[in-house]
Motif scaffolding. Structure first.
Motif, PDB file in Angstrom:
ATOM      1  N   LYS A 125       0.863  -1.207   0.052  1.00 34.04           N
ATOM      2  CA  LYS A 125       0.019  -0.070   0.026  1.00 34.04           C
ATOM      3  C   LYS A 125       0.765   1.240  -0.073  1.00 34.04           C
ATOM      4  O   LYS A 125       0.589   2.294  -0.597  1.00 34.04           O
ATOM      5  N   SER A 126       1.964   1.303   0.694  1.00 35.15           N
ATOM      6  CA  SER A 126       3.120   2.347   0.832  1.00 35.15           C
ATOM      7  C   SER A 126       4.238   1.800   0.523  1.00 35.15           C
ATOM      8  O   SER A 126       4.687   0.597   1.114  1.00 35.15           O
ATOM      9  N   ILE A 127       5.418   2.526  -0.071  1.00 36.55           N
ATOM     10  CA  ILE A 127       6.755   2.225  -0.291  1.00 36.55           C
ATOM     11  C   ILE A 127       7.472   3.450   0.265  1.00 36.55           C
ATOM     12  O   ILE A 127       7.370   4.500  -0.245  1.00 36.55           O
ATOM     13  N   TYR A 128       8.433   3.029   0.832  1.00 29.93           N
ATOM     14  CA  TYR A 128       9.540   3.890   1.464  1.00 29.93           C
ATOM     15  C   TYR A 128      11.004   3.368   0.735  1.00 29.93           C
ATOM     16  O   TYR A 128      11.365   2.525   1.254  1.00 29.93           O
ATOM     17  N   LEU A 129      11.419   4.436  -0.079  1.00 30.61           N
ATOM     18  CA  LEU A 129      12.948   3.948  -0.530  1.00 30.61           C
ATOM     19  C   LEU A 129      13.909   4.985   0.045  1.00 30.61           C
ATOM     20  O   LEU A 129      13.503   6.223   0.103  1.00 30.61           O
ATOM     21  N   THR A 130      14.832   4.358   0.910  1.00 31.13           N
ATOM     22  CA  THR A 130      15.606   5.102   1.528  1.00 31.13           C
ATOM     23  C   THR A 130      17.030   5.100   1.025  1.00 31.13           C
ATOM     24  O   THR A 130      17.666   4.287   0.529  1.00 31.13           O
ATOM     25  N   ALA A 131      17.902   5.961   1.163  1.00 22.54           N
ATOM     26  CA  ALA A 131      19.289   6.055   0.952  1.00 22.54           C
ATOM     27  C   ALA A 131      20.030   7.294   1.460  1.00 22.54           C
ATOM     28  O   ALA A 131      19.683   8.193   1.726  1.00 22.54           O
ATOM     29  N   TRP A 132      21.219   6.875   1.927  1.00 24.67           N
ATOM     30  CA  TRP A 132      22.250   7.887   2.681  1.00 24.67           C
ATOM     31  C   TRP A 132      23.400   8.081   2.106  1.00 24.67           C
ATOM     32  O   TRP A 132      24.022   6.997   1.714  1.00 24.67           O
ATOM     33  N   GLY A 133      24.166   9.071   2.210  1.00 24.83           N
ATOM     34  CA  GLY A 133      25.475   9.268   1.681  1.00 24.83           C
ATOM     35  C   GLY A 133      25.666   9.660  -0.004  1.00 24.83           C
ATOM     36  O   GLY A 133      24.856   9.188  -0.584  1.00 24.83           O
ATOM     37  N   GLU A 134      26.697  10.252   0.016  1.00 18.75           N
ATOM     38  CA  GLU A 134      26.990  10.729  -1.436  1.00 18.75           C
ATOM     39  C   GLU A 134      27.341   9.588  -2.431  1.00 18.75           C
ATOM     40  O   GLU A 134      27.089   9.765  -3.547  1.00 18.75           O
ATOM     41  N   GLU A 135      27.741   8.570  -1.943  1.00 15.53           N
ATOM     42  CA  GLU A 135      27.906   7.360  -2.940  1.00 15.53           C
ATOM     43  C   GLU A 135      26.630   6.940  -3.554  1.00 15.53           C
ATOM     44  O   GLU A 135      26.809   6.067  -4.598  1.00 15.53           O
ATOM     45  N   LYS A 136      25.445   7.341  -2.929  1.00 13.52           N
ATOM     46  CA  LYS A 136      24.190   6.960  -3.382  1.00 13.52           C
ATOM     47  C   LYS A 136      23.672   7.996  -4.282  1.00 13.52           C
ATOM     48  O   LYS A 136      22.417   7.924  -4.790  1.00 13.52           O
ATOM     49  N   ALA A 137      24.431   9.073  -4.429  1.00 13.98           N
ATOM     50  CA  ALA A 137      23.775  10.212  -5.289  1.00 13.98           C
ATOM     51  C   ALA A 137      23.529   9.898  -6.638  1.00 13.98           C
ATOM     52  O   ALA A 137      22.464  10.441  -7.167  1.00 13.98           O
ATOM     53  N   GLU A 138      24.530   9.235  -7.127  1.00 11.17           N
ATOM     54  CA  GLU A 138      24.493   8.986  -8.791  1.00 11.17           C
ATOM     55  C   GLU A 138      23.321   8.029  -9.090  1.00 11.17           C
ATOM     56  O   GLU A 138      22.316   8.433  -9.901  1.00 11.17           O
TER      57      GLU A 138
ATOM     58  N   PHE B 137      11.091   1.225 -11.106  1.00 11.54           N
ATOM     59  CA  PHE B 137       9.645   0.740 -11.272  1.00 11.54           C
ATOM     60  C   PHE B 137       8.825   1.348 -10.222  1.00 11.54           C
ATOM     61  O   PHE B 137       7.579   1.414 -10.280  1.00 11.54           O
ATOM     62  N   LEU B 138       9.438   1.901  -9.165  1.00 10.36           N
ATOM     63  CA  LEU B 138       8.600   2.674  -7.978  1.00 10.36           C
ATOM     64  C   LEU B 138       7.929   3.760  -8.476  1.00 10.36           C
ATOM     65  O   LEU B 138       6.800   4.288  -7.851  1.00 10.36           O
ATOM     66  N   GLN B 139       8.452   4.449  -9.597  1.00  9.30           N
ATOM     67  CA  GLN B 139       7.878   5.619 -10.311  1.00  9.30           C
ATOM     68  C   GLN B 139       6.370   5.374 -10.514  1.00  9.30           C
ATOM     69  O   GLN B 139       5.503   6.320 -10.518  1.00  9.30           O
ATOM     70  N   THR B 140       6.066   4.017 -10.918  1.00 15.28           N
ATOM     71  CA  THR B 140       4.579   3.588 -11.249  1.00 15.28           C
ATOM     72  C   THR B 140       3.741   3.593 -10.036  1.00 15.28           C
ATOM     73  O   THR B 140       2.514   3.133 -10.296  1.00 15.28           O
ATOM     74  N   HIS B 141       4.165   3.596  -8.748  1.00 17.08           N
ATOM     75  CA  HIS B 141       3.436   3.352  -7.810  1.00 17.08           C
ATOM     76  C   HIS B 141       2.806   4.620  -7.004  1.00 17.08           C
ATOM     77  O   HIS B 141       3.448   5.545  -7.306  1.00 17.08           O
ATOM     78  N   PRO B 142       1.391   4.432  -6.801  1.00 15.67           N
ATOM     79  CA  PRO B 142       0.851   5.884  -6.359  1.00 15.67           C
ATOM     80  C   PRO B 142       1.179   6.167  -5.210  1.00 15.67           C
ATOM     81  O   PRO B 142       0.893   7.445  -4.603  1.00 15.67           O
ATOM     82  N   ASN B 143       1.796   5.547  -4.257  1.00 14.27           N
ATOM     83  CA  ASN B 143       2.022   5.976  -2.927  1.00 14.27           C
ATOM     84  C   ASN B 143       3.303   5.673  -2.351  1.00 14.27           C
ATOM     85  O   ASN B 143       3.817   5.186  -1.502  1.00 14.27           O
ATOM     86  N   ALA B 144       4.476   5.968  -3.400  1.00 17.26           N
ATOM     87  CA  ALA B 144       5.817   5.724  -3.056  1.00 17.26           C
ATOM     88  C   ALA B 144       6.554   7.177  -2.663  1.00 17.26           C
ATOM     89  O   ALA B 144       6.065   8.184  -3.162  1.00 17.26           O
TER      90      ALA B 144
END
Length: 520
Positions: A89-102, A120-127
């Motif tokens: 129903k809900s999706i949370y995508l997490t990322a920390w630090g400069e090495e994940k920036a690109e 593919f998370l761009q297709t989710h209505p509540n991401a």
């Protein structure tokens, strides 16, 4: 071992159980450098369900670097599929630090594709995407906000915009025109400055004033537009180095300049760096000690002989998951101390100005470090009180994947804060400069001091890095960058010089960049 059919049956049962219990409410995910979510490697389709999958090389490297144990990563993994995750129903995508920036820029802003499963998370209505400023660094709204919305134009943002425009058009700053501004979304700057000419001159002069061959300040000179003040001269300087080679990797050329210009330079190595030494280095030194003992000392010396046999036996039986004994860690620390002393001697820094702080937080014997404590801060503070420097250099290169740089810099800044609270007089005439180089470089809009290096000075910097022999080909923690540290340093320093050249400023072989830190 489990039969393949049994694994597949378990995966189908897992999917059925999710449906039986009403589906997933929340999916909390991280993202890998290849754009994978969970273990869905590139190529995973949007219809994929829970299944067994082969772990890719990039994901395997990440797992090996992030795991707190030395257990071997298995070749395969069970993972929820893309369709399974998207059913939440809900999706949370997490990322920390400069090495994940690109990768975050690609995931958020690029087209949806199975070569980038997280897209593919761009297709989710509540991401939702939850990231820190480091991981958000390459998002357009952060890196080039003028392309998204109206901006509050600070000097740094104007500098960033003009550098971007120069790179996009292949022009130096002083050749930008009103038309260039208007056609590339920067008409606000024309209204702010009145013309392209005025904006160009302002930023050109700002960048020109960052360049100095006198990192400690030029005596008897007008310092109005110089990064560092002319007085006092000479200055007392402390260079804080998280590991016993970060000083020369990140600012080796500047250190040589400071010494040659007669400043009183101290180098403080904050950690022993003992876990970043290969076992073969210990074996090599133990062979030497044993041979030396047989040739010049009492070959029957039981202490040396027994220790040699003990270490030899340990290495023979050592498994990949085993941690070193305290004695072996001590020897590895001694190896790095010796290399640091040689590098400092090469740079004409007297050995009584070389300080090994051995901050306690580092001495876990593992990749995962202990929490920083008051003891770490007090160790740094004692050195500051002893030297009372006019200049402090600290690591601003916080992309170090194991967090040592950040903890070391936090310890220095905490010690400075304690001194400030205590009303330390020396701090009123002290400037703090942050360097990078081992893992990343400062963005040009943030650079406040840039020290040029000649070809000879760059070669001398390389030589000082090469004094750290244990950190060459056999260094255990090179991270995701396959280049050795001296190669990274030279490439980044040359790239900084090339950028200044492309913008129409002076052309140098290489440049080391710094940002001033101002305590609140």
């Amino acid at each position: 071992f489990v039969a393949q059919d049994a694994v597949q049956d378990s995966c189908r049962l897992y999917e059925q159980r999710i449906k039986t219990f009403g589906g997933l409410d929340v999916a909390l995910l991280g993202v890998g450098r290849s754009g994978n979510i969970a273990a869905n490697e590139p190529g995973s389709g949007i219809q994929s369900m829970t299944r067994i999958i082969l772990i890719g090389n990039t994901s395997r490297e990440e797992m090996e670097n992030s795991e707190q144990t030395k257990e071997t990563i298995p070749p395969c993994s069970l993972t929820m599929g893309i369709a399974t995750l998207l059913s939440a129903k809900s999706i949370y995508l997490t990322a920390w630090g400069e090495e994940k920036a690109e990768i975050m820029q690609k995931v958020v802003e690029n087209s949806i594709t199975d070569t980038l499963p997280a897209s593919f998370l761009q297709t989710h209505p509540n991401a939702h995407v939850v990231i820190d400023l480091g991981a958000a660094h390459h998002l357009t709204r952060i890196e080039h906000p003028w392309l998204v919305t109206s901006c509050q134009w600070s000097d740094k943002l104007v500098r960033s915009a003009l550098v971007w425009l120069c790179q996009k058009l292949g022009k130096p700053i002083l050749k930008l025109t009103n038309k260039d501004y208007n056609e590339n979304g920067l008409s606000e700057l024309l209204a702010l400055y009145g013309s392209a000419y005025n904006a160009n001159i302002k930023i050109f002069n700002d960048l020109q004033h960052t360049i100095t061959g006198w990192p400690g300040g030029k005596p008897n000179a007008d310092d109005t537009y110089r990064p560092e003040r002319a007085t006092p001269f000479p200055k007392k300087v402390i260079v804080f180095s998280p590991h016993p080679d970060d000083d020369v990797i990140s600012m080796g050329g500047t250190i040589r300049r400071l010494v040659q210009q007669n400043h009183d330079v101290h180098v403080a190595y904050e950690t022993s760096g003992n876990i970043a030494v290969g076992d073969e280095e210990v074996t090599r030194f133990m062979h030497f000690i044993n041979g030396f003992n047989q040739l010049f000392a009492d070959s029957k010396d039981s202490i040396i002989s027994n220790k040699y046999k003990e270490i030899k036996t340990f290495f023979a039986k050592k498994k990949e998951s085993d941690f070193d004994t305290r004695d072996i860690l001590t020897i590895k620390g001694l190896i790095r101390r010796g290399e640091a002393r040689i590098a400092c001697t090469y740079n004409d820094i007297p050995l009584d100005h070389v300080h090994f702080l051995d901050l306690p937080f580092y001495e876990s014997g593992k990749i995962e470090k202990l929490p920083m404590t008051e003891k770490d801060v007090e160790t740094v503070r004692a050195l500051l009180q002893k030297v009372q420097p006019h200049q402090i250099y600290v690591a601003g290169d916080l992309a170090d994947p194991h967090g040592t740089h950040k903890k070391c810099t936090d310890a220095v800044l905490a010690a400075i804060d304690e001194e400030k609270k205590a009303g330390a007089e020396w701090l009123k005439d002290c400037r703090i400069w942050m360097y990078r180089g081992a893992w990343a470089e400062w963005e040009i809009e943030n650079i406040e001091m840039c020290v040029p290096l000649s070809p000879e000075e760059l070669r001398a910097k390389r030589n000082s890095i090469l004094k750290h022999q244990s950190q060459m080909e056999s260094a255990p923690f090179l991270g995701n960058d396959e280049r050795l540290f001296w190669q990274r340093a030279e490439d980044r320093n040359r790239a900084t010089a090339s950028l200044y050249d492309q913008l129409g400023l002076a052309c140098y072989e290489a440049m080391e960049a710094f940002v001033e830190y101002k305590p609140l």
